[in-house]
Design a protein around this motif. Structure first.
Motif, PDB file in Angstrom:
ATOM      1  N   ILE A  54      -4.384   3.160  -2.563  1.00 34.17           N
ATOM      2  CA  ILE A  54      -3.152   3.982  -2.039  1.00 34.17           C
ATOM      3  C   ILE A  54      -2.268   3.721  -3.600  1.00 34.17           C
ATOM      4  O   ILE A  54      -1.791   2.359  -3.641  1.00 34.17           O
ATOM      5  N   SER A  55      -1.992   4.588  -4.431  1.00 34.20           N
ATOM      6  CA  SER A  55      -1.369   4.294  -5.720  1.00 34.20           C
ATOM      7  C   SER A  55       0.163   4.964  -5.247  1.00 34.20           C
ATOM      8  O   SER A  55       0.433   6.137  -4.827  1.00 34.20           O
ATOM      9  N   LEU A  61      -3.676  14.678  -9.218  1.00 33.16           N
ATOM     10  CA  LEU A  61      -2.900  15.319  -7.890  1.00 33.16           C
ATOM     11  C   LEU A  61      -3.857  14.524  -6.500  1.00 33.16           C
ATOM     12  O   LEU A  61      -3.136  14.312  -5.614  1.00 33.16           O
ATOM     13  N   ALA A  62      -5.070  14.500  -6.500  1.00 34.94           N
ATOM     14  CA  ALA A  62      -5.624  13.983  -5.514  1.00 34.94           C
ATOM     15  C   ALA A  62      -5.226  12.592  -5.007  1.00 34.94           C
ATOM     16  O   ALA A  62      -5.269  12.154  -3.995  1.00 34.94           O
ATOM     17  N   GLU A  63      -4.848  11.958  -6.144  1.00 30.83           N
ATOM     18  CA  GLU A  63      -4.442  10.185  -5.894  1.00 30.83           C
ATOM     19  C   GLU A  63      -3.182  10.367  -4.982  1.00 30.83           C
ATOM     20  O   GLU A  63      -2.652   9.298  -4.432  1.00 30.83           O
ATOM     21  N   LEU A  68       0.963  10.312   0.478  1.00 35.40           N
ATOM     22  CA  LEU A  68       1.522  11.416   1.152  1.00 35.40           C
ATOM     23  C   LEU A  68       1.177  11.518   2.711  1.00 35.40           C
ATOM     24  O   LEU A  68       2.239  11.611   3.353  1.00 35.40           O
ATOM     25  N   VAL A  69       0.075  11.228   3.164  1.00 37.95           N
ATOM     26  CA  VAL A  69      -0.210  11.032   4.644  1.00 37.95           C
ATOM     27  C   VAL A  69       0.637   9.676   5.155  1.00 37.95           C
ATOM     28  O   VAL A  69       1.211   9.849   6.240  1.00 37.95           O
ATOM     29  N   ILE A  70       0.926   8.890   4.429  1.00 34.25           N
ATOM     30  CA  ILE A  70       1.564   7.591   4.991  1.00 34.25           C
ATOM     31  C   ILE A  70       2.998   7.759   5.059  1.00 34.25           C
ATOM     32  O   ILE A  70       3.563   7.570   5.983  1.00 34.25           O
TER      33      ILE A  70
END
Length: 259
Positions: A54-55, A61-63, A68-70
């Motif tokens: 989790i960066s 983009l995918a990183e 985003l979800v968190i």
């Protein structure tokens, strides 16, 4: 030689397992809000399993998707507070944070201005999907349609694995009737838009556009179609069949356009 789980399905299995465990814990502890949050928590676990990290400063983009979800889960927890004003504030916060983050998290006015078209498009899409993703069948078929379309569109990167993780989270919670409470609805909806948007922002090939349309059709056209099908099918079956059939043209278009 032991069985080895395909890499693209790892997020699905972990998301489903975590969502099921959280839903079960909510049932045992008699905490319905925990059960209603199971899909959101499972989604965060599944996305983390897909990316492996989790960066806070993603380069690709995918990183951006696990964080985003968190962020969306945190906003969903705010929306789940049973007090006046918290629901609307949490929903608005989730959509605003999600669009800002996926647009590159601009902090300076010049950067924000350059990112504004993408951010506004994401803001609109996330708002619509949060609004329409309140039912488990529609949310599950939206993720399933996106996963199938991304695979058929030959999307680059881990986007199909993220989409499968989203499907796993919704299905895992649904086993114990973990519904789409705000703490599930917000991350599931915002994560769905995030995964669909990555290929569009990255390359915007015609097949990517078709793939991104699949979940939208499932959520927008699926419920009216389900009501029509309920004239001939049991209501429970129609609720799942309608969104699946609605997404099918976009899935087929993604396949044809990728050839």
């Amino acid at each position: 030689m032991g069985f080895q789980l395909p890499a693209e399905w790892r997020g699905f299995v972990i998301a489903a397992a975590v969502a099921l465990l959280v839903a079960a814990a909510g049932r045992v502890l008699k905490r319905p809000r925990l059960t209603a949050a199971a899909a959101g928590i499972g989604l965060a676990a599944g996305f983390a399993a897909v990316s492996g990290v989790i960066s806070a400063s993603p380069r690709q983009l995918a990183e951006r998707l696990p964080a985003l979800v968190i962020l969306a889960l945190a906003a969903g927890l705010v929306a789940a507070v049973p007090r006046q004003g918290f629901r609307g504030a949490g929903l608005a916060l989730g959509v605003a944070l999600g669009a800002w983050w996926m647009a590159g998290a601009p902090l300076h006015p010049a950067d924000a201005l350059r990112a504004a078209p993408v951010a506004l498009a994401l803001l609109l899409a996330m708002g619509v999907v949060v609004w329409r993703s309140g039912e488990v069948p529609g949310a599950a078929m939206a993720w399933a349609g996106l996963a199938a379309a991304l695979m058929l569109a030959a999307a680059r990167g881990p986007q199909p694995a993220f989409a499968l993780a989203g499907l796993g989270a919704v299905l895992g919670a649904a086993v114990l009737r973990g519904g789409m409470g705000p703490a599930a609805r917000v991350p599931v909806a915002i994560g769905l838009v995030g995964v669909a948007a990555v290929p569009l922002v990255a390359r915007a090939a015609p097949a990517d556009v078709a793939a991104a349309a699949a979940p939208g059709l499932a959520l927008l056209a699926g419920p009216p179609l389900a009501r029509r099908l309920a004239r001939w099918l049991p209501a429970g079956i129609a609720a799942w069949t309608g969104p699946a059939l609605a997404a099918a043209p976009a899935v087929l278009a993604a396949h044809l356009l990728a050839r």
